[in-house]
Scaffold this active site. Structure first.
Site, short mmCIF file in Angstrom:
data_model
loop_
_atom_site.label_atom_id
_atom_site.label_comp_id
_atom_site.label_asym_id
_atom_site.label_seq_id
_atom_site.Cartn_x
_atom_site.Cartn_y
_atom_site.Cartn_z
N HIS A 15 13.56 -24.06 -3.33
CA HIS A 15 12.83 -24.78 -3.48
C HIS A 15 12.45 -25.56 -4.12
O HIS A 15 13.60 -26.57 -4.62
CB HIS A 15 11.21 -23.67 -3.83
CG HIS A 15 12.07 -23.28 -5.18
ND1 HIS A 15 10.68 -23.97 -5.98
CD2 HIS A 15 12.53 -22.50 -5.72
CE1 HIS A 15 11.31 -23.84 -7.41
NE2 HIS A 15 12.12 -22.86 -7.78
N ALA A 16 11.21 -26.73 -4.07
CA ALA A 16 11.13 -28.05 -4.93
C ALA A 16 12.19 -28.65 -5.91
O ALA A 16 13.08 -29.31 -6.00
CB ALA A 16 10.10 -28.20 -4.85
#
Length: 106
Positions: A15-16
């Site tokens: 994810h980010a």
């Protein structure tokens, strides 16, 4: 073209935050690196949106590829990075602390 396949070590997948750490490291490499997972990709490893578009969740297998002088060493280093839990890594950016107006008397 050499390749490395690695299982993501981050509990939340790519994810980010872990993607940002990976992309920044990939962008610093002397050879272009590409990443794919399952049927998605390959995308340039130095592009955050492309890496995020892979949707690599927890425990996903990610394959890295690169070509050029030093590609094997680059792939080994990036594979080792992805195998770590990047969610547990300390922030790379130092805490700037309060702004100049913080704590100032009116």
């Amino acid at each position: 073209m050499p390749e490395r396949t690695v299982v993501l070590g981050s509990a939340q997948g790519l994810h980010a935050r872990p993607a940002k750490i990976f992309v920044e490291e990939a962008a610093r490499q002397p050879v272009p690196v590409f990443v794919r997972t399952g049927e998605r990709g390959p995308v340039p490893a130095g592009g955050l949106l492309g890496v995020l578009s892979l949707g690599a969740g927890p425990g996903a297998e990610v394959t890295l590829s690169a070509d050029g002088d030093g590609a094997d060493a680059v792939l080994d280093a990036l594979a080792a990075l992805l195998a770590r839990d990047l969610d547990a890594e300390p922030d790379a950016e130092p805490d700037a602390g309060p702004g100049p107006a913080a704590g100032a008397a009116p």
